[in-house]
Design an enzyme around this catalytic site. Sequence first.
Site, PDB file in Angstrom:
ATOM      1  N   ASP A   1      81.111  60.056  -0.483  1.00  9.43           N
ATOM      2  CA  ASP A   1      79.956  60.828  -0.947  1.00  9.43           C
ATOM      3  C   ASP A   1      80.330  61.420  -2.296  1.00  9.43           C
ATOM      4  OD1 ASP A   1      77.532  62.452  -1.074  1.00  9.43           O
ATOM      5  OD2 ASP A   1      77.400  62.180   1.085  1.00  9.43           O
TER       6      ASP A   1
ATOM      7  N   TYR B   1      59.514  58.199  -4.457  1.00 10.04           N
ATOM      8  CA  TYR B   1      60.403  57.792  -3.367  1.00 10.04           C
ATOM      9  C   TYR B   1      59.909  56.475  -2.755  1.00 10.04           C
ATOM     10  CZ  TYR B   1      62.725  58.216   1.234  1.00 10.04           C
ATOM     11  OH  TYR B   1      63.460  58.005   2.376  1.00 10.04           O
TER      12      TYR B   1
ATOM     13  N   GLY C   1      77.147  57.932   1.047  1.00  9.15           N
ATOM     14  CA  GLY C   1      76.207  58.991   1.460  1.00  9.15           C
ATOM     15  C   GLY C   1      76.607  59.541   2.814  1.00  9.15           C
TER      16      GLY C   1
ATOM     17  N   GLY D   1      75.104  62.870   4.249  1.00 10.06           N
ATOM     18  CA  GLY D   1      73.660  63.019   4.407  1.00 10.06           C
ATOM     19  C   GLY D   1      73.269  63.117   5.879  1.00 10.06           C
ATOM     20  N   GLN D   2      71.966  63.219   6.110  1.00  6.61           N
ATOM     21  CA  GLN D   2      71.467  63.395   7.477  1.00  6.61           C
ATOM     22  C   GLN D   2      71.867  62.210   8.357  1.00  6.61           C
ATOM     23  OE1 GLN D   2      67.279  63.050   8.134  1.00  6.61           O
ATOM     24  NE2 GLN D   2      67.279  64.392   9.922  1.00  6.61           N
TER      25      GLN D   2
HETATM   26  N1  SER Z   1      62.129  61.502   6.102  1.00  5.85           N
HETATM   27  C1  SER Z   1      61.770  60.966   4.820  1.00  5.85           C
HETATM   28  C2  SER Z   1      61.036  61.955   4.011  1.00  5.85           C
HETATM   29  O1  SER Z   1      60.369  62.774   4.574  1.00  5.85           O
HETATM   30  C3  SER Z   1      60.950  59.736   4.975  1.00  5.85           C
HETATM   31  O2  SER Z   1      61.770  58.635   4.818  1.00  5.85           O
HETATM   32  O3  SER Z   1      61.075  61.902   2.816  1.00  5.85           O
END
Ligand code: SER
Length: 316
Positions: free
Chosen positions: A34, A141, A8, A11-12
């Site tokens: 990635d 999530y 990853g 990613g951020q």
């Molecule tokens: N930054 C994430 C989100 O907003 C939280 O883990 O989904």
Amino acid sequence: MAKTLVIGAFGQIGSELVPALRSKYGREGVIASDIREPHPPGEMEPYEICDATDKEGMERLIRRHDVDTVYHLASLLSASGEKNPDNAWRLNVKSLKIVLDLAVKHKLKRVFWPSSIAAFGPTTPRVGTPQHTVLKPTTMYGVTKVTGELLCQYYHLKYGLDVRSVRYPGLISHKALPGGGTTDYAVGIFYDALQKGSYSCYLRPDTRLPMMYMDDAIRGTIELMDAPAERLSVRTSYNLTAISFSAAELAAEVKKHVPSFKISYKPDERQKIADSWPQSIDDSQARKDWGWKHTYGVPEMTAVMIKELKKKLGMR
Ligand code: SER
């Protein structure tokens, strides 16, 4: 020499963790991976394209590079996860199980996997949320994060795997954009303040969430991975926090740098997600066990975001 693998990498978090690890272990010591081609090609070398849900591909990568440490960051965030719960489960849980199984099979030294404040839910105490508390999230999530935390602890207890984790709050950075999260507004507000002078916020002004500037998050992650194993008392995931603010408070801070800045509020489906998460976190266990300490407060974070984004956007 054994290598560190970051899954990853675009990613951020990955796009800042890879350079940080490379400055510590050398470029060749850190393999970035990635799902897509790097742009420009070669920029991320050594780099491997690999789908984290492809077990054979992951195993080839671990073998080829003699990997002994993995940072597994590939994940679908909260708002994207609600749009496609099946994908969130597949990517977030399946890939973690693959990494944990390969880590046991190849006797890897250490694994890092991020959890989130999304592991908490509406029945969790919302202020000063304790380390050990109710974990009944209402987003997919969050469900994948609680599942992942329990998997990590299970692999530690059952196989002695040294897997470490933190529950990140919303992360704020001027480098990579977050994608598909509920806390993304705290990055978007800076871009729009500088480029348009106004921001339409998808959360109510009084929505308070725990947040952290990326430099603190990267340093904390590496410090946790460097901590002696015997100091760690949490093998699900450590609460970790720095600052908490409401959308209106952040807007007021931005206004100090962009006096004409205007904000409007139009809550959307992400409001419900934010309302189910803590407002502030008690991370005293991380502070006690491995010396976690944040450095950026709200004014410091705001000032550095404005300064760096002005440079990035070519503004004076
Ligand atoms: N930054 C994430 C989100 O907003 C939280 O883990 O989904």
